[in-house]
Design a protein around this motif. Sequence first.
Motif, PDB file in Angstrom:
ATOM      1  N   ALA A 111       0.836  -1.202   0.000  1.00 27.02           N
ATOM      2  CA  ALA A 111       0.000   0.000   0.000  1.00 27.02           C
ATOM      3  C   ALA A 111       0.870   1.251   0.000  1.00 27.02           C
ATOM      4  O   ALA A 111       0.525   2.266  -0.621  1.00 27.02           O
ATOM      5  CB  ALA A 111      -0.918  -0.007   1.216  1.00 27.02           C
ATOM      6  N   ALA A 112       2.005   1.180   0.688  1.00 29.95           N
ATOM      7  CA  ALA A 112       2.925   2.315   0.706  1.00 29.95           C
ATOM      8  C   ALA A 112       3.409   2.644  -0.702  1.00 29.95           C
ATOM      9  O   ALA A 112       3.551   3.813  -1.067  1.00 29.95           O
ATOM     10  CB  ALA A 112       4.120   2.011   1.620  1.00 29.95           C
ATOM     11  N   ARG A 113       3.653   1.609  -1.499  1.00 31.76           N
ATOM     12  CA  ARG A 113       4.124   1.828  -2.856  1.00 31.76           C
ATOM     13  C   ARG A 113       2.986   2.207  -3.812  1.00 31.76           C
ATOM     14  O   ARG A 113       3.246   2.672  -4.919  1.00 31.76           O
ATOM     15  CB  ARG A 113       4.848   0.581  -3.376  1.00 31.76           C
ATOM     16  N   LEU A 114       1.753   2.041  -3.385  1.00 35.23           N
ATOM     17  CA  LEU A 114       0.628   2.530  -4.180  1.00 35.23           C
ATOM     18  C   LEU A 114       0.493   4.037  -4.054  1.00 35.23           C
ATOM     19  O   LEU A 114       0.078   4.712  -5.011  1.00 35.23           O
ATOM     20  CB  LEU A 114      -0.667   1.846  -3.722  1.00 35.23           C
ATOM     21  N   TYR A 115       0.838   4.565  -2.880  1.00 39.41           N
ATOM     22  CA  TYR A 115       0.649   5.996  -2.615  1.00 39.41           C
ATOM     23  C   TYR A 115       1.282   6.900  -3.683  1.00 39.41           C
ATOM     24  O   TYR A 115       0.611   7.842  -4.156  1.00 39.41           O
ATOM     25  CB  TYR A 115       1.192   6.365  -1.233  1.00 39.41           C
ATOM     26  N   PRO A 116       2.543   6.699  -4.096  1.00 38.90           N
ATOM     27  CA  PRO A 116       3.114   7.634  -5.089  1.00 38.90           C
ATOM     28  C   PRO A 116       2.323   7.680  -6.388  1.00 38.90           C
ATOM     29  O   PRO A 116       2.227   8.739  -7.017  1.00 38.90           O
ATOM     30  CB  PRO A 116       4.530   7.069  -5.320  1.00 38.90           C
ATOM     31  N   GLY A 117       1.749   6.543  -6.787  1.00 35.16           N
ATOM     32  CA  GLY A 117       0.944   6.539  -8.005  1.00 35.16           C
ATOM     33  C   GLY A 117      -0.345   7.315  -7.836  1.00 35.16           C
ATOM     34  O   GLY A 117      -0.767   8.055  -8.740  1.00 35.16           O
ATOM     35  N   LEU A 118      -0.995   7.160  -6.687  1.00 31.67           N
ATOM     36  CA  LEU A 118      -2.207   7.926  -6.411  1.00 31.67           C
ATOM     37  C   LEU A 118      -1.902   9.418  -6.386  1.00 31.67           C
ATOM     38  O   LEU A 118      -2.658  10.238  -6.925  1.00 31.67           O
ATOM     39  CB  LEU A 118      -2.807   7.488  -5.069  1.00 31.67           C
ATOM     40  N   GLN A 119      -0.784   9.759  -5.768  1.00 30.04           N
ATOM     41  CA  GLN A 119      -0.412  11.166  -5.681  1.00 30.04           C
ATOM     42  C   GLN A 119      -0.122  11.741  -7.061  1.00 30.04           C
ATOM     43  O   GLN A 119      -0.525  12.861  -7.387  1.00 30.04           O
ATOM     44  CB  GLN A 119       0.810  11.322  -4.769  1.00 30.04           C
ATOM     45  N   LYS A 120       0.553  10.968  -7.891  1.00 26.53           N
ATOM     46  CA  LYS A 120       0.903  11.459  -9.222  1.00 26.53           C
ATOM     47  C   LYS A 120      -0.323  11.564 -10.124  1.00 26.53           C
ATOM     48  O   LYS A 120      -0.464  12.521 -10.896  1.00 26.53           O
ATOM     49  CB  LYS A 120       1.940  10.538  -9.862  1.00 26.53           C
ATOM     50  N   ALA A 121      -1.218  10.578 -10.034  1.00 26.37           N
ATOM     51  CA  ALA A 121      -2.382  10.553 -10.918  1.00 26.37           C
ATOM     52  C   ALA A 121      -3.515  11.448 -10.441  1.00 26.37           C
ATOM     53  O   ALA A 121      -4.245  12.027 -11.255  1.00 26.37           O
ATOM     54  CB  ALA A 121      -2.884   9.117 -11.072  1.00 26.37           C
ATOM     55  N   THR A 279       4.341  -6.497 -17.862  1.00 22.90           N
ATOM     56  CA  THR A 279       5.630  -6.284 -17.211  1.00 22.90           C
ATOM     57  C   THR A 279       5.999  -4.808 -17.138  1.00 22.90           C
ATOM     58  O   THR A 279       6.758  -4.401 -16.268  1.00 22.90           O
ATOM     59  CB  THR A 279       6.749  -7.016 -17.969  1.00 22.90           C
ATOM     60  N   HIS A 280       5.444  -4.026 -18.055  1.00 23.01           N
ATOM     61  CA  HIS A 280       5.780  -2.601 -18.086  1.00 23.01           C
ATOM     62  C   HIS A 280       4.594  -1.804 -18.609  1.00 23.01           C
ATOM     63  O   HIS A 280       3.615  -2.353 -19.126  1.00 23.01           O
ATOM     64  CB  HIS A 280       7.012  -2.353 -18.960  1.00 23.01           C
ATOM     65  N   VAL A 281       4.673  -0.501 -18.448  1.00 20.36           N
ATOM     66  CA  VAL A 281       3.643   0.389 -18.978  1.00 20.36           C
ATOM     67  C   VAL A 281       3.590   0.207 -20.488  1.00 20.36           C
ATOM     68  O   VAL A 281       4.639   0.162 -21.143  1.00 20.36           O
ATOM     69  CB  VAL A 281       3.963   1.853 -18.619  1.00 20.36           C
ATOM     70  N   PRO A 285       8.831   0.234 -22.454  1.00 20.12           N
ATOM     71  CA  PRO A 285       9.464  -0.958 -21.868  1.00 20.12           C
ATOM     72  C   PRO A 285      10.409  -0.679 -20.721  1.00 20.12           C
ATOM     73  O   PRO A 285      10.680  -1.563 -19.912  1.00 20.12           O
ATOM     74  CB  PRO A 285      10.205  -1.579 -23.061  1.00 20.12           C
ATOM     75  N   GLU A 286      10.911   0.549 -20.624  1.00 23.37           N
ATOM     76  CA  GLU A 286      11.823   0.881 -19.526  1.00 23.37           C
ATOM     77  C   GLU A 286      11.072   1.155 -18.225  1.00 23.37           C
ATOM     78  O   GLU A 286      11.684   1.208 -17.160  1.00 23.37           O
ATOM     79  CB  GLU A 286      12.693   2.086 -19.898  1.00 23.37           C
ATOM     80  N   GLU A 287       9.739   1.311 -18.288  1.00 18.03           N
ATOM     81  CA  GLU A 287       8.941   1.627 -17.105  1.00 18.03           C
ATOM     82  C   GLU A 287       8.294   0.345 -16.569  1.00 18.03           C
ATOM     83  O   GLU A 287       7.096   0.091 -16.767  1.00 18.03           O
ATOM     84  CB  GLU A 287       7.893   2.694 -17.449  1.00 18.03           C
ATOM     85  N   LEU A 288       9.092  -0.442 -15.877  1.00 17.63           N
ATOM     86  CA  LEU A 288       8.620  -1.714 -15.343  1.00 17.63           C
ATOM     87  C   LEU A 288       7.630  -1.500 -14.204  1.00 17.63           C
ATOM     88  O   LEU A 288       7.686  -0.496 -13.490  1.00 17.63           O
ATOM     89  CB  LEU A 288       9.801  -2.553 -14.857  1.00 17.63           C
ATOM     90  N   LEU A 296       4.856  -2.276  -6.308  1.00 16.78           N
ATOM     91  CA  LEU A 296       4.691  -1.447  -7.494  1.00 16.78           C
ATOM     92  C   LEU A 296       5.723  -0.318  -7.539  1.00 16.78           C
ATOM     93  O   LEU A 296       5.976   0.351  -6.535  1.00 16.78           O
ATOM     94  CB  LEU A 296       3.288  -0.836  -7.516  1.00 16.78           C
ATOM     95  N   THR A 297       6.289  -0.122  -8.719  1.00 15.20           N
ATOM     96  CA  THR A 297       7.040   1.102  -8.960  1.00 15.20           C
ATOM     97  C   THR A 297       6.035   2.243  -9.090  1.00 15.20           C
ATOM     98  O   THR A 297       4.823   2.031  -9.178  1.00 15.20           O
ATOM     99  CB  THR A 297       7.849   1.004 -10.256  1.00 15.20           C
ATOM    100  N   THR A 298       6.531   3.468  -9.122  1.00 15.70           N
ATOM    101  CA  THR A 298       5.614   4.587  -9.335  1.00 15.70           C
ATOM    102  C   THR A 298       4.952   4.496 -10.704  1.00 15.70           C
ATOM    103  O   THR A 298       3.794   4.890 -10.870  1.00 15.70           O
ATOM    104  CB  THR A 298       6.362   5.921  -9.171  1.00 15.70           C
ATOM    105  N   TYR A 299       5.684   3.945 -11.695  1.00 16.01           N
ATOM    106  CA  TYR A 299       5.072   3.722 -13.010  1.00 16.01           C
ATOM    107  C   TYR A 299       3.856   2.799 -12.885  1.00 16.01           C
ATOM    108  O   TYR A 299       2.773   3.093 -13.394  1.00 16.01           O
ATOM    109  CB  TYR A 299       6.072   3.072 -13.974  1.00 16.01           C
ATOM    110  N   GLY A 300       4.051   1.673 -12.202  1.00 10.97           N
ATOM    111  CA  GLY A 300       2.965   0.709 -12.044  1.00 10.97           C
ATOM    112  C   GLY A 300       1.838   1.251 -11.189  1.00 10.97           C
ATOM    113  O   GLY A 300       0.657   1.059 -11.491  1.00 10.97           O
ATOM    114  N   ALA A 301       2.189   1.927 -10.099  1.00 10.28           N
ATOM    115  CA  ALA A 301       1.172   2.480  -9.204  1.00 10.28           C
ATOM    116  C   ALA A 301       0.347   3.560  -9.907  1.00 10.28           C
ATOM    117  O   ALA A 301      -0.868   3.660  -9.709  1.00 10.28           O
ATOM    118  CB  ALA A 301       1.836   3.051  -7.952  1.00 10.28           C
ATOM    119  N   THR A 302       0.996   4.360 -10.746  1.00  9.15           N
ATOM    120  CA  THR A 302       0.275   5.394 -11.499  1.00  9.15           C
ATOM    121  C   THR A 302      -0.676   4.761 -12.506  1.00  9.15           C
ATOM    122  O   THR A 302      -1.813   5.229 -12.696  1.00  9.15           O
ATOM    123  CB  THR A 302       1.271   6.325 -12.215  1.00  9.15           C
TER     124      THR A 302
END
Length: 315
Positions: A111-121, A279-281, A285-288, A296-302
């Motif tokens: 859930a902590a790693r979901l936060y950056p995506g929510l914040q960005k989106a 596997t990526h956005v 392909p560089e945004e795994l 989740l990376t921020t790419y994935g979380a976003t």
Amino acid sequence: MASVALAWVTYRLVERPIRLGKNSRLKVASLCTLAMSAGGVGYLSYALDGLPSRFPPEVQSIADFKYDYKGDARVNKCWLGEVSTPDGFSEECANVPPGNSSILVWGDSHAARLYPGLQKALGDTHAISQFTRDSCPPILGFGYPVCQKSNEYVMAEIRRLRPRTVVMFGVWGHYQKDWSIPSPAKQGLLASIEQLKAAGIKEIVVLGPAPEWSDNLPKLVYQGWKDSYPVHKIPARLTTGHDPVPVAIDKQLETLFSDTSVRYVSIMQVLCTKDGCLTHVPNRPEELFTWDYGHLTTYGATFVARHLSEVGVLP
């Protein structure tokens, strides 16, 4: 026969002249020079990490994938460790101004790693709070002692802050393998949801498990690129290398909340199809989606956050 012939030619034209011919000092010097050159090339290759420039740029980034997972996830502030005090959250974790656009994220490190995506989106239009702790699912009365006290504190904060939406997320399979049967974890999750309802929370969102990989995803993606012979291609999806348990848990949780007011969202259905799991956005392909087995990376979380917005779960 060809190998025998080549061996004989090498023996006659290379080995014998070198061993038995004249100018032995010159030959020794030449051989030493060649050996040193070969050693120098070998060391240069080692110093440059195997000459990664021979790979396409996108493959280089995957083969040497390094990810700062702490920088935008508010580690030691809103993402606490197992030994941090139960009420050790920073004041900035609570961001619930008046209005109907407030979201509170509650859960473990996933859930902590979901936060950056929510914040960005959604950060420009929503006030997003974060209360997350390692190995601590959003389940009252469950987990290690600090986790249990921490969740009591989080629930008290929810009652005080009254966000419009609470998003509950965790790596559910680490706390129970089968959510279709009675257990303390299942009972605690349902009881936690009832307390959220009693606190007046209008929207309760439970996110199902994300894919969990058998190894770090960058390694699996690189191996997939390497194995796609003769035309090397970074795999957009992988049909192998992920754990089947989260797939089963996703269906169990979906059934559990099917006839309730809880909004259940299957991340598995967002990221995976019969053709495999992303596997990526798409087209990047560089945004795994993850740097390890499943955070989740921020790419994935976003990507996930934008989906939640598009389908109206977090409008």
